[in-house]
Write a protein that holds these residues in place. Structure first.
Motif, PDB file in Angstrom:
ATOM      1  N   ARG A  50      26.801  -8.603 -12.716  1.00 31.51           N
ATOM      2  CA  ARG A  50      27.772  -9.507 -13.305  1.00 31.51           C
ATOM      3  C   ARG A  50      29.035  -9.580 -12.462  1.00 31.51           C
ATOM      4  O   ARG A  50      29.709 -10.597 -12.411  1.00 31.51           O
ATOM      5  N   GLU A  60      32.141 -12.871  -9.501  1.00 33.02           N
ATOM      6  CA  GLU A  60      31.637 -13.223 -10.819  1.00 33.02           C
ATOM      7  C   GLU A  60      31.249 -14.698 -10.899  1.00 33.02           C
ATOM      8  O   GLU A  60      30.171 -15.041 -11.389  1.00 33.02           O
ATOM      9  N   GLN A  81      25.192  -6.255 -16.435  1.00 30.37           N
ATOM     10  CA  GLN A  81      26.294  -5.301 -16.357  1.00 30.37           C
ATOM     11  C   GLN A  81      25.910  -3.965 -16.991  1.00 30.37           C
ATOM     12  O   GLN A  81      26.765  -3.197 -17.422  1.00 30.37           O
ATOM     13  N   ASP A 173      25.764  -7.040 -21.280  1.00 29.26           N
ATOM     14  CA  ASP A 173      27.175  -6.759 -21.048  1.00 29.26           C
ATOM     15  C   ASP A 173      27.639  -5.558 -21.861  1.00 29.26           C
ATOM     16  O   ASP A 173      28.742  -5.538 -22.399  1.00 29.26           O
ATOM     17  N   ALA A 179      33.967  -9.026 -21.476  1.00 32.60           N
ATOM     18  CA  ALA A 179      33.030  -9.803 -20.670  1.00 32.60           C
ATOM     19  C   ALA A 179      31.971 -10.437 -21.547  1.00 32.60           C
ATOM     20  O   ALA A 179      31.571 -11.593 -21.331  1.00 32.60           O
ATOM     21  N   TRP A 180      31.495  -9.695 -22.544  1.00 27.17           N
ATOM     22  CA  TRP A 180      30.508 -10.250 -23.469  1.00 27.17           C
ATOM     23  C   TRP A 180      31.062 -11.477 -24.178  1.00 27.17           C
ATOM     24  O   TRP A 180      30.382 -12.489 -24.332  1.00 27.17           O
ATOM     25  N   ASP A 183      31.185 -14.398 -21.774  1.00 22.74           N
ATOM     26  CA  ASP A 183      29.845 -14.938 -21.561  1.00 22.74           C
ATOM     27  C   ASP A 183      29.382 -15.742 -22.762  1.00 22.74           C
ATOM     28  O   ASP A 183      28.753 -16.799 -22.625  1.00 22.74           O
TER      29      ASP A 183
END
Length: 468
Positions: A50, A60, A81, A173, A179-180, A183
Motif C-alpha cells: 500500500r 501510494e 498493508q 489495511d 488508511a482503511w 481506501d
C-alpha cells in the motif's frame, strides 16, 4: 506476458508499480501490458504494498492507480498493508502459469520493481522515466539491478508464496485505521476474490536445486500470518549456512550492506578462513539526501564495513560503480555468490530489516557440479570491468580474480585523481570509501538508523538469543 491466452494465470507482487512505466522504449506501459492480458481473459491478480504518501517520496498514488487500471480491464490488484508497523511488502515476483502447457510456466524474482528508473541497460545511462533521488545521481539516475528467470518445479513454490499472501484472512489495511478509511471512501477493493485452483508443479527441466527463501516479520501480537505464525527468516538462515561454508570468495552486490549483525556473520567467516576474501559492490551514495535522511544511511554502512575490515583487513574489497561518463551508478541489485557454488538473487538487502522485518523473497541456487553461480559472477564482473563475453580466463581462480578487479579499480581511481589525463582506463569499479560523519551527527544518526531504518522484526526470544 504478450503470449498469454484466456485462462492462463498472471500473478505478481511488488513494492512499487508505476502504471506509465514503459517496458520497451516505445511501450507498452506496465498498465497497458497487464490490462491487455486481462482483457484477453488472462487471470490477472496482483498484490502491491500500500505504501506511504507520495509527499514522503513513497508511491501510494502510483500503486493505487496501477490497480485501478488493471481492475478496469477485468483483473484485480490489491493494496496490501498486512505488515509490521513501519514495515513494507518488498517482494518482487511475477508468476506466469499455463494450465494446458505447464512446460511453458515461468517466474521472475529479484530486485527489479515495475516502476520508474528500472528500465536501464548495461551501459547504465539511466531510465528516461526516473524517480526522484539524491541529486548526486543526476536527472536520470543510472541503475544496476538483477533479476532471475526460473522454470520447473520451483515455479509451483513461488506460486504458493503468492497464494499464501493473497488468501491471508486479515484485513488488507489492518495496520492503519486511517488508511482503511481513506481506501473505503475512495472505493478501493478491500476484499480478495477467489483464486483459481492451484496447478500441478511444472516438470523438471534442468539440473539446478533451487530453494525459495523468504522473510516475514513476527506479527504474533497481531494474530500473525497463518503461513508464518512467528514470522519467517529463511533468508537469514540460508545466508548464514552459505557464508559459514565459504572458503575462498564471497561476492555480493547490495543496495545497503548495513547492520552489525549481518557484518558479524561475514567477519566471523573471514576470521575462521584465512584464504577467504569478501568482494562487495555497493552504491557510491545513498539514494536520499538531506540533513536528517542522509546520516542514518551513511552510518549503517560505515559500521558494517568497519566490522569486516577489523576482521580481515586487506581481504575485504568494497567497490562502487560509475558509468563511462563518470556518473555514479545506483546499485539496487541483491546478489550473493559463495565459492562459485551457491548463489542467491532476491529482493532482500544485507541488513536486519530485510532479514527480519519486511516481507522479502530470494531464490538460492545450489549447483555443485555446474556453472550457474560462477557464470553469474563472471557475467557481472565482465560488465563491471568492460570485458567482452568469454574474456574472463583470469577471473575464474579467486586469487587471480581478486588481483584483477582491485588493480582495475585502482587504475580508474588514479586516473580520476590525476585529473583524467589520457584515455580512460577500462572498467567501472572504484574503491568505495564511506563518507565520514562527525561525532555529534553519529550520536543521533546511529540510534535513528537502528530503530527506524534497520529495525528488528524477530520474536523477543530470538532477539535475546541473537539467532535468526
Amino acid at each position: 506476458m504478450e503470449a498469454l491466452e484466456a485462462g492462463d494465470h498472471l500473478f505478481f507482487t511488488d513494492w512499487r508499480g508505476d502504471p506509465d512505466e514503459r517496458l520497451r522504449p516505445a511501450g507498452p506501459t506496465v498498465a497497458e501490458l497487464f490490462s491487455a492480458a486481462a482483457r484477453r481473459g488472462v487471470i490477472v491478480k496482483g498484490l502491491m504494498w500500500r505504501s506511504h504518501l507520495d509527499k514522503l517520496q513513497y508511491s501510494e498514488e502510483e500503486n493505487r492507480h496501477l490497480g485501478e487500471s488493471v481492475a478496469d480491464a477485468g483483473g484485480e490488484v490489491l493494496l496490501d498493508q498486512r505488515v509490521r508497523r513501519g514495515g513494507s511488502h518488498h517482494q518482487k515476483l511475477v508468476v506466469i502459469r499455463h494450465p494446458g502447457a505447464p512446460e511453458r510456466d515461468v517466474a521472475f524474482a529479484g530486485g527489479i520493481d515495475l516502476c520508474h528508473s528500472r528500465r536501464d541497460t548495461a551501459a547504465h545511462d539511466g531510465d528516461p522515466q526516473a524517480v526522484r533521488m539524491s541529486p548526486r545521481y543526476g536527472e536520470h539516475p543510472p541503475w544496476h539491478d538483477v533479476q532471475v528467470m526460473l522454470r520447473g518445479p520451483v515455479v509451483g513454490a513461488l506460486d504458493l508464496t503468492f497464494r499464501e499472501r493473497w488468501t491471508d484472512p486479515h484485513p488488507l489495511d489492518s495496520r492503519s485505521p486511517l488508511a482503511w478509511l481513506r481506501d473505503l471512501t475512495a472505493g478501493a477493493d478491500l476484499h480478495a476474490d477467489t483464486l483459481p485452483d492451484p496447478l500441478p508443479d511444472p516438470p523438471e527441466c534442468g539440473p539446478h536445486a533451487v530453494q525459495v527463501l523468504r522473510t516475514y516479520p513476527d506479527l504474533s501480537l497481531d494474530r500473525g500470518y497463518p503461513f508464518a505464525p512467528d514470522g519467517e527468516r529463511t533468508i537469514a538462515r540460508g545466508y548464514t549456512k552459505a557464508i559459514r561454508r565459504a572458503r575462498h570468495l564471497i561476492y555480493l552486490e547490495d543496495q545497503y550492506l548495513w547492520s552489525a549483525e549481518v557484518a558479524t556473520l561475514f567477519a566471523d567467516a573471514l576470521r575462521d578462513n584465512p584464504d577467504l576474501h569478501l568482494v562487495a559492490v555497493v552504491p557510491r551514495h545513498p539514494d536520499v539526501d538531506g540533513a536528517f535522511a542522509l546520516p542514518p544511511n551513511l552510518v549503517g554502512r560505515a559500521e558494517a564495513i568497519s566490522v569486516c575490515k577489523r576482521a580481515a583487513g586487506d581481504r575485504v574489497h568494497v567497490f562502487d560503480v560509475e558509468n563511462h561518463a563518470g556518473n555514479p551508478v545506483y546499485v539496487h541489485a541483491k546478489v550473493c555468490v559463495t565459492d562459485d557454488t551457491w548463489a542467491s538473487i532476491g529482493s532482500d538487502n544485507f541488513n536486519r530489516r530485510s532479514w527480519t522485518h519486511d516481507s522479502e523473497l530470494s531464490c538460492a541456487v545450489l549447483d555443485p557440479g555446474g556453472t550457474f553461480a560462477r557464470d553469474l559472477r563472471l557475467t557481472l564482473w565482465r560488465e563491471h570491468l568492460d570485458r567482452a563475453d568469454g574474456d574472463d580466463a583470469d577471473l575464474i581462480d579467486p586469487a587471480s580474480a581478486i588481483k584483477v578487479i582491485t588493480e582495475a579499480a585502482q587504475r580508474l581511481d588514479d586516473w580520476h585523481a590525476g585529473g583524467r589525463v589520457g584515455p580512460r582506463p577500462p572498467g567501472r569499479l572504484r574503491p568505495h570509501t564511506p563518507e565520514r560523519l562527525g561525532p555529534l551527527t553519529k550520536a543521533w544518526a546511529l540510534p535513528a538508523y537502528r530503530l527506524v531504518y534497520d529495525p528488528d522484526g524477530r520474536p523477543l526470544r530470538a532477539r535475546r538469543a541473537n539467532t535468526w
